[in-house]
Motif scaffolding. Structure first.
Motif, PDB file in Angstrom:
ATOM      1  N   THR A 161     116.134 -26.470  43.107  1.00 43.60           N
ATOM      2  CA  THR A 161     114.907 -26.121  42.384  1.00 43.60           C
ATOM      3  C   THR A 161     113.923 -27.289  42.400  1.00 43.60           C
ATOM      4  OG1 THR A 161     115.748 -26.914  40.259  1.00 43.60           O
ATOM      5  CG2 THR A 161     116.170 -24.588  40.808  1.00 43.60           C
ATOM      6  N   TYR A 162     112.652 -26.935  42.317  1.00 43.26           N
ATOM      7  CA  TYR A 162     111.559 -27.914  42.240  1.00 43.26           C
ATOM      8  C   TYR A 162     110.848 -27.597  40.937  1.00 43.26           C
ATOM      9  CZ  TYR A 162     112.566 -27.827  47.248  1.00 43.26           C
ATOM     10  OH  TYR A 162     113.198 -27.844  48.481  1.00 43.26           O
ATOM     11  N   GLU A 163     111.096 -28.411  39.899  1.00 49.25           N
ATOM     12  CA  GLU A 163     110.704 -28.009  38.549  1.00 49.25           C
ATOM     13  C   GLU A 163     109.587 -28.888  37.987  1.00 49.25           C
ATOM     14  OE1 GLU A 163     113.863 -26.969  35.953  1.00 49.25           O
ATOM     15  OE2 GLU A 163     115.258 -26.568  37.595  1.00 49.25           O
ATOM     16  N   PRO A 164     108.565 -28.255  37.406  1.00 48.50           N
ATOM     17  CA  PRO A 164     107.409 -29.004  36.903  1.00 48.50           C
ATOM     18  C   PRO A 164     107.713 -29.696  35.573  1.00 48.50           C
ATOM     19  CG  PRO A 164     107.205 -26.711  36.291  1.00 48.50           C
ATOM     20  CD  PRO A 164     108.475 -26.808  37.113  1.00 48.50           C
ATOM     21  N   VAL A 165     106.848 -30.616  35.197  1.00 43.71           N
ATOM     22  CA  VAL A 165     107.065 -31.327  33.933  1.00 43.71           C
ATOM     23  C   VAL A 165     106.891 -30.398  32.727  1.00 43.71           C
ATOM     24  CG1 VAL A 165     106.507 -33.629  34.805  1.00 43.71           C
ATOM     25  CG2 VAL A 165     104.672 -32.175  33.916  1.00 43.71           C
ATOM     26  N   SER A 166     106.150 -29.297  32.879  1.00 49.46           N
ATOM     27  CA  SER A 166     105.975 -28.377  31.735  1.00 49.46           C
ATOM     28  C   SER A 166     107.320 -27.835  31.268  1.00 49.46           C
ATOM     29  CB  SER A 166     105.033 -27.232  32.092  1.00 49.46           C
ATOM     30  OG  SER A 166     105.425 -26.634  33.310  1.00 49.46           O
ATOM     31  N   GLY A 167     108.315 -27.807  32.153  1.00 45.43           N
ATOM     32  CA  GLY A 167     109.651 -27.352  31.768  1.00 45.43           C
ATOM     33  C   GLY A 167     110.269 -28.236  30.706  1.00 45.43           C
ATOM     34  N   ALA A 168     109.751 -29.455  30.551  1.00 42.21           N
ATOM     35  CA  ALA A 168     110.292 -30.369  29.529  1.00 42.21           C
ATOM     36  C   ALA A 168     109.360 -30.471  28.323  1.00 42.21           C
ATOM     37  CB  ALA A 168     110.538 -31.741  30.146  1.00 42.21           C
ATOM     38  N   GLY A 169     108.388 -29.534  28.214  1.00 42.63           N
ATOM     39  CA  GLY A 169     107.548 -29.487  27.011  1.00 42.63           C
ATOM     40  C   GLY A 169     106.304 -30.360  27.106  1.00 42.63           C
ATOM     41  N   GLN A 170     105.549 -30.325  26.003  1.00 43.12           N
ATOM     42  CA  GLN A 170     104.211 -30.954  26.008  1.00 43.12           C
ATOM     43  C   GLN A 170     104.261 -32.467  26.197  1.00 43.12           C
ATOM     44  OE1 GLN A 170     101.299 -28.204  23.498  1.00 43.12           O
ATOM     45  NE2 GLN A 170     102.916 -29.059  22.252  1.00 43.12           N
ATOM     46  N   ARG A 171     105.325 -33.099  25.698  1.00 44.62           N
ATOM     47  CA  ARG A 171     105.391 -34.563  25.809  1.00 44.62           C
ATOM     48  C   ARG A 171     105.529 -34.983  27.268  1.00 44.62           C
ATOM     49  NH1 ARG A 171     110.033 -35.982  23.726  1.00 44.62           N
ATOM     50  NH2 ARG A 171     109.635 -38.172  24.079  1.00 44.62           N
ATOM     51  N   ALA A 172     106.234 -34.181  28.069  1.00 43.29           N
ATOM     52  CA  ALA A 172     106.415 -34.510  29.484  1.00 43.29           C
ATOM     53  C   ALA A 172     105.112 -34.276  30.256  1.00 43.29           C
ATOM     54  CB  ALA A 172     107.546 -33.678  30.073  1.00 43.29           C
ATOM     55  N   PHE A 248     102.527 -27.570  36.304  1.00 47.62           N
ATOM     56  CA  PHE A 248     103.015 -26.206  36.071  1.00 47.62           C
ATOM     57  C   PHE A 248     103.439 -25.610  37.399  1.00 47.62           C
ATOM     58  CE2 PHE A 248      99.676 -27.172  33.001  1.00 47.62           C
ATOM     59  CZ  PHE A 248     100.386 -27.025  31.820  1.00 47.62           C
ATOM     60  N   GLY A 249     104.341 -24.639  37.369  1.00 53.72           N
ATOM     61  CA  GLY A 249     104.730 -23.907  38.577  1.00 53.72           C
ATOM     62  C   GLY A 249     106.109 -24.322  39.048  1.00 53.72           C
ATOM     63  N   HIS A 250     106.938 -23.311  39.254  1.00 50.47           N
ATOM     64  CA  HIS A 250     108.345 -23.532  39.596  1.00 50.47           C
ATOM     65  C   HIS A 250     108.565 -23.068  41.030  1.00 50.47           C
ATOM     66  CE1 HIS A 250     112.728 -23.365  38.711  1.00 50.47           C
ATOM     67  NE2 HIS A 250     112.708 -22.339  39.546  1.00 50.47           N
ATOM     68  N   ALA A 251     109.468 -23.747  41.761  1.00 44.47           N
ATOM     69  CA  ALA A 251     109.819 -23.271  43.104  1.00 44.47           C
ATOM     70  C   ALA A 251     111.299 -23.516  43.348  1.00 44.47           C
ATOM     71  CB  ALA A 251     108.981 -23.990  44.164  1.00 44.47           C
ATOM     72  N   ALA A 252     111.859 -22.787  44.318  1.00 44.13           N
ATOM     73  CA  ALA A 252     113.274 -22.983  44.642  1.00 44.13           C
ATOM     74  C   ALA A 252     113.525 -22.601  46.094  1.00 44.13           C
ATOM     75  CB  ALA A 252     114.156 -22.142  43.721  1.00 44.13           C
ATOM     76  N   ALA A 253     114.402 -23.371  46.748  1.00 40.96           N
ATOM     77  CA  ALA A 253     114.908 -23.016  48.079  1.00 40.96           C
ATOM     78  C   ALA A 253     116.290 -22.422  47.852  1.00 40.96           C
ATOM     79  CB  ALA A 253     114.998 -24.257  48.950  1.00 40.96           C
ATOM     80  N   VAL A 254     116.513 -21.210  48.385  1.00 44.76           N
ATOM     81  CA  VAL A 254     117.737 -20.469  48.061  1.00 44.76           C
ATOM     82  C   VAL A 254     118.457 -20.074  49.349  1.00 44.76           C
ATOM     83  CG1 VAL A 254     118.676 -18.489  46.796  1.00 44.76           C
ATOM     84  CG2 VAL A 254     116.484 -19.481  46.084  1.00 44.76           C
ATOM     85  N   ASN A 255     119.729 -20.400  49.421  1.00 40.47           N
ATOM     86  CA  ASN A 255     120.574 -19.972  50.538  1.00 40.47           C
ATOM     87  C   ASN A 255     121.619 -19.014  49.966  1.00 40.47           C
ATOM     88  OD1 ASN A 255     123.362 -20.594  52.120  1.00 40.47           O
ATOM     89  ND2 ASN A 255     121.600 -20.637  53.499  1.00 40.47           N
ATOM     90  N   LEU A 319     111.201 -19.383  46.878  1.00 41.05           N
ATOM     91  CA  LEU A 319     110.476 -18.643  45.850  1.00 41.05           C
ATOM     92  C   LEU A 319     109.602 -19.569  45.006  1.00 41.05           C
ATOM     93  CD1 LEU A 319     112.080 -19.055  42.898  1.00 41.05           C
ATOM     94  CD2 LEU A 319     113.716 -17.566  44.033  1.00 41.05           C
ATOM     95  N   ALA A 320     108.557 -18.999  44.464  1.00 36.84           N
ATOM     96  CA  ALA A 320     107.659 -19.739  43.569  1.00 36.84           C
ATOM     97  C   ALA A 320     107.224 -18.815  42.443  1.00 36.84           C
ATOM     98  CB  ALA A 320     106.438 -20.253  44.327  1.00 36.84           C
ATOM     99  N   ALA A 321     107.006 -19.406  41.268  1.00 38.97           N
ATOM    100  CA  ALA A 321     106.600 -18.600  40.112  1.00 38.97           C
ATOM    101  C   ALA A 321     105.882 -19.492  39.113  1.00 38.97           C
ATOM    102  CB  ALA A 321     107.828 -17.970  39.445  1.00 38.97           C
TER     103      ALA A 321
END
Ligand code: NAP
Length: 344
Positions: A161-172, A248-255, A319-321
């Motif tokens: 996964t490629y995860e944005p800082v928003s996943g860790a809340g406003q402080r991140a 913001f924005g999440h992505a993942a490489a999936v096999n 995928l991206a979302a």
């Protein structure tokens, strides 16, 4: 996707001032719900604040004793410890909780639901008065895997996964903002406290604390939550979660290894027919999922679908979302409507 029609109901949004809370407010404005009341709650620190919603300014109250009295459904977008403390209090007030935190997701008597994938599981809400929504990684992965599972079964999934800082809340979010500004102005940023390392112009292969087996909380959770949503307890999942310097924005490489053969073309067809999924896949024109294309979209974007020649029945996809919208708010709002429609 159609939502079961609900009678008018009163809704509380707990954690309204946070990143997920604000995304839920946007999704509520876009949803066609009959709300007799919308009550905004946050920590006592936010008491007296006002948030704009649908052209109105709504007051924010503190989450204090009695705050959920007379509320039919509450969407919780608060830290897990707050959900744990307030779940039983909501039950005592006859208020059903739709929880966005990790507090209850893996509890056996709490349904974990992505409405487009396993809505039928919502009936289990009666046991505890709580239905949980998975995190963005498991939500988006389950949406992309469910059509492949229906078409050809699933054996094993390897995901990065490629995860944005928003996943860790406003402080991140504030940490990345500050670090990027400092570095662009040739200043060395002060060490941040929301993330374990500098995130600006960097990648951090750690999302959450490490467990004894070397996996991070996010990696373990992603596997467990995806298995629960897909009703696939034996599904083998290996995950690597990486924090990237995106706001913001999440992505993942999936096999994926499917149980039966599935060509890339057949996989694309299955994905195209699936609710909550958009196929974005025209490599010759450099068309593929990217977080910037997914902003405010209620679907997960899936592309780069190709056969994996290194294993039998192997497929690769990307995928991206929008992590806050599709990864949290879309499901929370839909679950609130479904719970309200089932009230006695
Ligand atoms: N960010 C994501 O991508 C994402 C996605 C899915 C699920 N989640 C989960 O959703 C929850 C919220 O995440 P977030 O990113 O929105 O965090 P956030 O931006 O830090 O917001 C936290 C919210 O919780 C409120 N809060 C904190 N302590 C409280 C208390 N004691 N009583 C009442 N309210 C309290 C805060 O109110 P104040 O403003 O008054 O402090 C704020 O509204 C977390 O459990 C997170 O794991 C996050």
């Amino acid at each position: 996707m159609t939502t079961t029609p609900a009678r008018s109901f009163s809704l509380a949004l707990v954690g309204a001032t946070g990143l997920v809370g604000r995304a839920v407010l946007d999704a509520l404005a876009d949803a066609d719900l009959e709300l007799s009341r919308l009550k905004l709650l946050a920590s006592p620190r936010s008491k007296g604040a006002r948030l704009e919603w649908n052209g109105e300014e709504l007051p924010v109250d503190g989450l204090e004793e009695g705050a959920l009295d007379g509320v039919d459904v509450a969407i919780f977008c608060v830290p897990p410890e707050v959900s744990r403390a307030w779940g039983p209090k909501a039950r005592a007030a006859a208020c059903v909780v739709v929880d966005g935190s990790s507090a209850f997701r893996l509890e056996p008597d709490v349904p974990l639901v992505v409405p487009e994938v396993n809505l039928a599981a919502i009936e289990g809400v009666r046991a505890r008065g709580v239905v949980a929504s998975p995190g963005p990684s498991a939500t988006t992965l389950a949406l992309a895997l469910a059509p492949l599972q229906r078409a050809a079964g699933l054996e094993r999934v390897v995901v990065a996964t490629y995860e944005p800082v928003s996943g860790a809340g406003q402080r991140a979010v504030a940490q990345l903002e500050r670090e990027a500004t400092d570095l662009m102005n040739a200043r060395e940023p002060e060490p941040g406290t929301a993330l374990p390392h500098r995130i600006a112009f960097n990648l951090v292969p750690q999302v959450g604390a490490f467990g004894a087996d070397g996996r991070t909380e996010e990696e373990a959770r992603l596997a467990d939550e995806a298995r629960k949503v897909l009703s696939a307890p034996g599904l083998r999942v290996a995950a690597t979660a990486v924090r990237v310097p995106l706001f913001f924005g999440h992505a993942a490489a999936v096999n994926v290894a499917t149980s039966r053969p599935l060509s890339a073309a057949a996989a694309r067809e299955a994905l195209r027919a699936a609710p909550g999924v958009k196929v974005v896949d025209d490599p010759a024109l450099s068309v593929y999922p990217m977080p910037m294309l997914a902003v405010n979209d209620d679907a997960v974007l899936v592309g780069r679908v190709r056969e994996d020649p290194s294993q039998p029945n192997g497929l690769d996809l990307f995928l991206a979302a929008d992590d806050l919208r599709r990864g949290a708010a879309t499901g929370l709002v839909r679950l609130a409507a479904e719970v309200a429609a089932r009230r006695q």
